[in-house]
Design a protein around this motif. Structure first.
Motif, PDB file in Angstrom:
ATOM      1  N   GLU A 129       0.814  -1.212   0.000  1.00  0.00           N
ATOM      2  CA  GLU A 129       0.000   0.000   0.000  1.00  0.00           C
ATOM      3  C   GLU A 129       0.850   1.267   0.000  1.00  0.00           C
ATOM      4  O   GLU A 129       0.320   2.378   0.064  1.00  0.00           O
ATOM      5  N   ARG A 130       2.153   1.116  -0.094  1.00  0.00           N
ATOM      6  CA  ARG A 130       3.054   2.267  -0.107  1.00  0.00           C
ATOM      7  C   ARG A 130       2.885   3.047  -1.411  1.00  0.00           C
ATOM      8  O   ARG A 130       2.678   2.448  -2.471  1.00  0.00           O
ATOM      9  N   PRO A 131       2.991   4.378  -1.393  1.00  0.00           N
ATOM     10  CA  PRO A 131       2.822   5.163  -2.624  1.00  0.00           C
ATOM     11  C   PRO A 131       3.786   4.727  -3.723  1.00  0.00           C
ATOM     12  O   PRO A 131       4.948   4.372  -3.451  1.00  0.00           O
ATOM     13  N   GLY A 132       3.308   4.785  -4.950  1.00  0.00           N
ATOM     14  CA  GLY A 132       4.133   4.359  -6.078  1.00  0.00           C
ATOM     15  C   GLY A 132       5.378   5.192  -6.264  1.00  0.00           C
ATOM     16  O   GLY A 132       6.391   4.707  -6.788  1.00  0.00           O
ATOM     17  N   GLU A 133       5.367   6.456  -5.830  1.00  0.00           N
ATOM     18  CA  GLU A 133       6.522   7.328  -6.019  1.00  0.00           C
ATOM     19  C   GLU A 133       7.747   6.844  -5.257  1.00  0.00           C
ATOM     20  O   GLU A 133       8.878   7.251  -5.543  1.00  0.00           O
ATOM     21  N   VAL A 134       7.535   5.970  -4.259  1.00  0.00           N
ATOM     22  CA  VAL A 134       8.672   5.476  -3.467  1.00  0.00           C
ATOM     23  C   VAL A 134       9.569   4.580  -4.308  1.00  0.00           C
ATOM     24  O   VAL A 134      10.793   4.570  -4.136  1.00  0.00           O
ATOM     25  N   GLU A 135       8.981   3.848  -5.236  1.00  0.00           N
ATOM     26  CA  GLU A 135       9.708   2.790  -5.920  1.00  0.00           C
ATOM     27  C   GLU A 135      10.859   3.297  -6.771  1.00  0.00           C
ATOM     28  O   GLU A 135      11.943   2.713  -6.778  1.00  0.00           O
ATOM     29  N   ASP A 136      10.644   4.386  -7.541  1.00  0.00           N
ATOM     30  CA  ASP A 136      11.683   4.807  -8.491  1.00  0.00           C
ATOM     31  C   ASP A 136      12.741   5.716  -7.878  1.00  0.00           C
ATOM     32  O   ASP A 136      13.653   6.163  -8.574  1.00  0.00           O
ATOM     33  N   ARG A 137      12.617   6.027  -6.589  1.00  0.00           N
ATOM     34  CA  ARG A 137      13.628   6.805  -5.848  1.00  0.00           C
ATOM     35  C   ARG A 137      13.801   8.226  -6.398  1.00  0.00           C
ATOM     36  O   ARG A 137      14.795   8.888  -6.100  1.00  0.00           O
ATOM     37  N   ALA A 138      12.882   8.691  -7.224  1.00  0.00           N
ATOM     38  CA  ALA A 138      13.019  10.031  -7.801  1.00  0.00           C
ATOM     39  C   ALA A 138      12.654  11.116  -6.792  1.00  0.00           C
ATOM     40  O   ALA A 138      13.164  12.235  -6.867  1.00  0.00           O
ATOM     41  N   VAL A 139      11.761  10.798  -5.852  1.00  0.00           N
ATOM     42  CA  VAL A 139      11.307  11.771  -4.860  1.00  0.00           C
ATOM     43  C   VAL A 139      12.034  11.505  -3.544  1.00  0.00           C
ATOM     44  O   VAL A 139      11.947  10.403  -2.999  1.00  0.00           O
ATOM     45  N   PRO A 140      12.749  12.478  -3.012  1.00  0.00           N
ATOM     46  CA  PRO A 140      13.473  12.257  -1.746  1.00  0.00           C
ATOM     47  C   PRO A 140      12.536  12.276  -0.554  1.00  0.00           C
ATOM     48  O   PRO A 140      11.404  12.751  -0.624  1.00  0.00           O
ATOM     49  N   GLY A 141      13.024  11.768   0.557  1.00  0.00           N
ATOM     50  CA  GLY A 141      12.275  11.813   1.804  1.00  0.00           C
ATOM     51  C   GLY A 141      11.639  10.505   2.205  1.00  0.00           C
ATOM     52  O   GLY A 141      10.912  10.450   3.193  1.00  0.00           O
ATOM     53  N   HIS A 142      11.914   9.440   1.459  1.00  0.00           N
ATOM     54  CA  HIS A 142      11.398   8.115   1.804  1.00  0.00           C
ATOM     55  C   HIS A 142      12.541   7.307   2.432  1.00  0.00           C
ATOM     56  O   HIS A 142      13.602   7.145   1.820  1.00  0.00           O
ATOM     57  N   TRP A 143      12.312   6.777   3.624  1.00  0.00           N
ATOM     58  CA  TRP A 143      13.368   6.163   4.422  1.00  0.00           C
ATOM     59  C   TRP A 143      13.098   4.681   4.646  1.00  0.00           C
ATOM     60  O   TRP A 143      11.950   4.229   4.616  1.00  0.00           O
ATOM     61  N   GLU A 144      14.182   3.938   4.857  1.00  0.00           N
ATOM     62  CA  GLU A 144      14.100   2.523   5.252  1.00  0.00           C
ATOM     63  C   GLU A 144      14.810   2.373   6.595  1.00  0.00           C
ATOM     64  O   GLU A 144      15.884   2.975   6.795  1.00  0.00           O
ATOM     65  N   GLY A 145      14.222   1.597   7.500  1.00  0.00           N
ATOM     66  CA  GLY A 145      14.802   1.487   8.826  1.00  0.00           C
ATOM     67  C   GLY A 145      14.912   0.055   9.324  1.00  0.00           C
ATOM     68  O   GLY A 145      14.239  -0.851   8.823  1.00  0.00           O
TER      69      GLY A 145
END
Length: 385
Positions: A220-236
């Protein structure tokens, strides 16, 4: 092949008669089963095959049979696609593709040759390739240099392209390190692996962790996360210390690979992890704190509190799927060079963690065109302000 000595099996003779009935020339049949054209002519005239000795081998369930290989041969001769042949046999296209590639490709495929090769490969027991000799020594030397089994296997093929005796698969190296009875490599070399494990974790191992209430899955994560083009998405994730008694939390930004190390000197409970994450993430510009992806560890039991306080959603990976946090997993592997598994992480100070964090973020990364995470992150911050 057996036929070159004039001793054709019953199955080879049946195959020859079957090909003749399909309209094949005698010379082509002879080439396929490994005998002379006159011998094929004699078989065709007499129609005899019952008196011949049986081949004496049947593939195990699920493997290709000689009848299926015959159909592949005829299909190739007719110019059918591999997809069409697979459909006729009710097999996966990949099965047919591998079979044809192993046996020389479309132009050189031999059904009987492939069947004989399959029997030879199925024979047990087989000699273990890492028994003794220069291959064993070279693998051991490279393990001591902290090369992974995959790197060793690939490099041997690159350095010795014409010497198959010096080629070995990475799985064979793992077996020599971990499998009882195949331990020609010294067991202590297993500690040279990036994981540091001295035993392999079974794929069927059961995860005893309970399900965390209210999880939102990665699907259910937004599609914009996948291509890494938009900053601000983190993995922990947490990296664990000696005997899993202490931990350090890590956050890695997907676009820049910038790493944040969170000090957990007071413990690794869900409450303590939530506080450390909130302090670290809220210090960032608003445009650079969009989502966090984590695995299903108990340390995330307070995820709802974190999201309610910060407005940052947390998405959970599927069980046993570390590749869904690939940037974090790779960074944690680098971090182990600073904080080995034998470290008591509760004794590592905030200042020391900051030093390690700065070192990681100043390390050129191939995936960033050899820019450092700090440089890439600064570039993104400048572009968003």
């Amino acid at each position: 092949m057996q036929g070159r000595h004039g001793h054709l099996s019953r199955e080879q003779k049946q195959f020859a008669l079957w090909l003749h009935a399909k309209g094949w020339r005698l010379v082509d049949i002879a080439r396929e089963i490994g005998c002379s054209a006159p011998m094929v002519g004699l078989m065709v005239r007499t129609g005899r095959y019952v008196d011949a000795k049986a081949f004496g081998w049947d593939p195990r369930s699920g493997c290709l049979t000689i009848a299926e290989r015959e159909q592949i041969l005829v299909g190739l001769a007719q110019g059918l696609s591999l997809t069409a042949i697979a459909g006729q046999l009710g097999r996966a296209v990949s099965t047919i593709s591998r079979e044809v590639a192993r046996a020389g490709g479309r132009e050189k495929y031999s059904a009987w040759g492939a069947h004989e090769r399959a029997r030879a490969q199925a024979r047990r027991p087989k000699a273990f390739k890492l028994g003794t000799g220069p291959l064993l020594q070279e693998v051991a030397t490279n393990l001591e240099q902290l090369w992974s089994p995959q790197e060793i296997a690939a490099r041997l093929r690159l350095d010795r392209p014409g010497d198959p005796e010096m080629h070995v698969s990475h799985e064979t190296i793992y077996q020599s390190l971990f499998v009882q009875g195949r331990g020609q490599l010294r067991r202590e070399l297993a500690r040279c692996l990036r994981s540091g494990r001295t035993a392999r974790k079974p794929r069927t191992a059961v995860d005893g962790r309970g399900r965390i209430p209210g999880m939102v899955m990665i699907s259910e994560r937004p599609g914009e996360v996948e291509d890494r083009a938009v900053p601000g998405h983190w993995e922990g994730d947490l990296i664990m210390g000696e005997q899993s008694r202490s931990a350090v939390a890590t956050l890695v930004e997907r676009s820049t690979r910038l790493t944040l190390l969170l000090h957990l000197g007071e413990g690794k409970s869900a409450e303590q992890v939530e506080v450390a994450m909130r302090e670290a993430i809220t210090a960032l510009p608003v445009s650079l704190r969009r989502t966090i992806t984590w695995d299903q560890g108990a340390e995330m039991a307070k995820h709802a509190t974190f999201t309610a306080t910060t407005g940052i959603p947390i998405y959970f990976c599927d069980p046993h799927s570390p590749w869904q946090r690939a940037s974090n997993e790779n960074t944690n592997g680098l971090l182990r060079q600073y904080l080995p598994k034998s470290t008591d992480l509760s004794l590592v100070s905030r200042n020391e963690l900051e030093r390690i964090q700065d070192s990681l973020n100043a390390r050129p990364r191939k995936t960033l065109g050899y820019m450092t995470p700090s440089e890439k992150f600064a570039e993104l911050v400048a572009a968003t302000t």
